[in-house]
Write a protein that holds these residues in place. Structure first.
Motif, PDB file in Angstrom:
ATOM      1  N   MET A   1     -12.342  11.450   1.885  1.00 51.89           N
ATOM      2  CA  MET A   1     -11.219  11.271   3.030  1.00 51.89           C
ATOM      3  C   MET A   1     -11.530   9.929   2.986  1.00 51.89           C
ATOM      4  N   GLU A   2     -10.132   9.402   2.789  1.00 52.51           N
ATOM      5  CA  GLU A   2      -9.688   8.274   3.275  1.00 52.51           C
ATOM      6  C   GLU A   2     -10.542   7.116   4.459  1.00 52.51           C
ATOM      7  N   THR A   3     -10.321   5.891   4.879  1.00 54.23           N
ATOM      8  CA  THR A   3     -10.603   5.269   5.676  1.00 54.23           C
ATOM      9  C   THR A   3      -9.583   3.890   5.560  1.00 54.23           C
ATOM     10  N   LEU A   4      -9.216   4.632   6.741  1.00 53.67           N
ATOM     11  CA  LEU A   4      -7.426   4.064   7.682  1.00 53.67           C
ATOM     12  C   LEU A   4      -8.644   2.190   7.854  1.00 53.67           C
ATOM     13  N   TYR A   5      -9.360   1.601   7.851  1.00 59.02           N
ATOM     14  CA  TYR A   5     -10.133   0.223   8.209  1.00 59.02           C
ATOM     15  C   TYR A   5      -9.333  -0.343   6.841  1.00 59.02           C
ATOM     16  N   GLN A   6      -8.052  -0.556   6.394  1.00 58.91           N
ATOM     17  CA  GLN A   6      -7.683  -1.554   4.647  1.00 58.91           C
ATOM     18  C   GLN A   6      -6.545  -1.470   5.582  1.00 58.91           C
ATOM     19  N   ASP A   7      -6.581  -2.568   4.587  1.00 56.14           N
ATOM     20  CA  ASP A   7      -4.826  -2.971   4.321  1.00 56.14           C
ATOM     21  C   ASP A   7      -4.112  -2.038   3.695  1.00 56.14           C
ATOM     22  N   THR A   8      -3.140  -2.014   4.802  1.00 50.80           N
ATOM     23  CA  THR A   8      -1.610  -0.750   3.967  1.00 50.80           C
ATOM     24  C   THR A   8      -0.690  -1.201   4.097  1.00 50.80           C
ATOM     25  N   GLU A   9       0.476  -0.052   3.348  1.00 50.33           N
ATOM     26  CA  GLU A   9       1.933  -1.668   3.831  1.00 50.33           C
ATOM     27  C   GLU A   9       2.576  -1.821   5.070  1.00 50.33           C
ATOM     28  N   GLN A  10       1.647  -1.418   5.875  1.00 47.05           N
ATOM     29  CA  GLN A  10       2.070  -1.397   7.818  1.00 47.05           C
ATOM     30  C   GLN A  10       0.960  -2.480   7.952  1.00 47.05           C
ATOM     31  N   TYR A  11      -0.002  -2.468   7.852  1.00 43.22           N
ATOM     32  CA  TYR A  11      -0.520  -3.993   8.674  1.00 43.22           C
ATOM     33  C   TYR A  11      -1.764  -4.569   7.860  1.00 43.22           C
ATOM     34  N   ILE A  12      -2.432  -5.547   8.052  1.00 47.28           N
ATOM     35  CA  ILE A  12      -3.147  -5.953   8.127  1.00 47.28           C
ATOM     36  C   ILE A  12      -5.193  -6.354   8.665  1.00 47.28           C
ATOM     37  N   CYS A  13      -5.704  -5.567   8.109  1.00 45.48           N
ATOM     38  CA  CYS A  13      -6.971  -4.977   9.139  1.00 45.48           C
ATOM     39  C   CYS A  13      -7.888  -6.812   8.342  1.00 45.48           C
ATOM     40  N   HIS A  14      -8.269  -7.220  10.098  1.00 47.46           N
ATOM     41  CA  HIS A  14      -9.478  -8.155   9.583  1.00 47.46           C
ATOM     42  C   HIS A  14     -10.665  -7.613  10.403  1.00 47.46           C
ATOM     43  N   LYS A  15     -11.321  -8.505  10.046  1.00 48.21           N
ATOM     44  CA  LYS A  15     -12.700  -7.719  10.312  1.00 48.21           C
ATOM     45  C   LYS A  15     -13.724  -8.953  10.575  1.00 48.21           C
ATOM     46  N   TYR A  16     -13.878  -9.399  11.700  1.00 51.90           N
ATOM     47  CA  TYR A  16     -14.883 -10.218  12.256  1.00 51.90           C
ATOM     48  C   TYR A  16     -15.764  -9.600  12.357  1.00 51.90           C
ATOM     49  N   LYS A  17     -16.744 -11.368  12.239  1.00 48.55           N
ATOM     50  CA  LYS A  17     -18.408 -10.818  12.632  1.00 48.55           C
ATOM     51  C   LYS A  17     -18.842 -10.203  14.137  1.00 48.55           C
ATOM     52  N   ASN A  18     -18.470 -10.917  15.202  1.00 47.91           N
ATOM     53  CA  ASN A  18     -18.743 -10.697  16.089  1.00 47.91           C
ATOM     54  C   ASN A  18     -17.885 -10.779  17.096  1.00 47.91           C
ATOM     55  N   ARG A  19     -17.851 -10.133  18.081  1.00 47.40           N
ATOM     56  CA  ARG A  19     -16.678 -10.514  19.247  1.00 47.40           C
ATOM     57  C   ARG A  19     -15.857 -11.641  19.895  1.00 47.40           C
ATOM     58  N   ASP A  20     -16.852 -12.919  19.961  1.00 49.09           N
ATOM     59  CA  ASP A  20     -16.670 -14.353  20.216  1.00 49.09           C
ATOM     60  C   ASP A  20     -15.190 -14.408  18.992  1.00 49.09           C
TER      61      ASP A  20
END
Length: 228
Positions: A1-20
């Motif tokens: 199954m594909e993952t949706l947490y990756q860049d797509t034509e519609q959006y860029i997915c930013h992943k951060y180290k922590n909540r701050d």
């Protein structure tokens, strides 16, 4: 199954180290929980206060240690897992401390409580989870066969950023009584993009109007009184 947490034509997915780190990114744009405030549909905060927070004129009040906020944070993962058990035809995906950024309008940001793939149709969706303490009958009425305006705007905002087909909102309405008893009512609302196209266009134009007029030009906005 594909993952949706990756860049797509519609959006860029930013992943951060922590909540701050995640919170530092959110201040630079308009997120899902900001959208209703921006257009005057948040009963708890007005658009002028939001502008001052984003511009660094005032500091946002930190409410992260309040019991109802902590409850919501702790309950979210449990309710998401319960949703996956109750609705096995959805592939429920979640990564913590993630922001999706619109490619069309880069200041539009969105941090979903989960992303969904309907295994039956292949349609892509958003999962939103809300926990609410019902203190007055008026609060309960706002959830009666509808979604409160501020949360409805939030999910419309999510559809704008992702371009997805639908949203499922899971709401847990909690009532505590003086004798110590607790009543929990769980509701599920599903909104399909095709059914809210006019509302999506209205919100898009309102957000652009507010942002370009006041944020880009650095002009303090007049207060739009929230509807109670």
């Amino acid at each position: 199954m594909e993952t949706l947490y990756q860049d797509t034509e519609q959006y860029i997915c930013h992943k951060y180290k922590n909540r701050d780190e995640w919170k530092a990114k959110r201040i630079k744009g308009i997120g899902g929980s900001d959208a209703s405030t921006l257009v005057g549909l948040n009963p708890w905060k007005d658009n002028n206060t939001l502008w001052k927070e984003k511009k660094g004129v005032i500091e946002a009040v930190d409410i992260s240690d309040r019991p109802y906020i902590q409850y919501g944070i702790e309950a979210e993962d449990l309710l998401r897992k319960l949703f996956a058990l109750d609705f096995p035809y959805y592939d429920v995906q979640y990564i913590d401390n993630v922001t999706l950024q619109s490619k069309e309008i880069p200041w539009l940001l969105y941090s979903p409580d989960g992303l969904l793939i309907d295994k039956r149709t292949g349609m892509k969706g958003i999962f939103e989870c809300k926990t609410t303490n019902i203190l007055q009958s008026m609060q309960k009425e706002k959830w009666n066969n509808r979604i409160p305006d501020n949360y409805y705007v939030q999910i419309l905002h999510g559809l704008m950023v992702t371009g997805f087909d639908f949203v499922v909102l899971k709401a847990q309405l909690k009532t505590e009584y003086k004798d110590g008893n607790i009543t929990l009512v769980t509701k599920h609302y599903i909104i399909y993009r095709d059914g809210v196209l006019e509302d999506l266009e209205w919100l898009k134009q309102k957000e652009i109007e507010q942002y370009e007029t006041y944020y880009i030009k650095n002009i303090e906005p007049p207060t739009i009184l929230p509807m109670l």
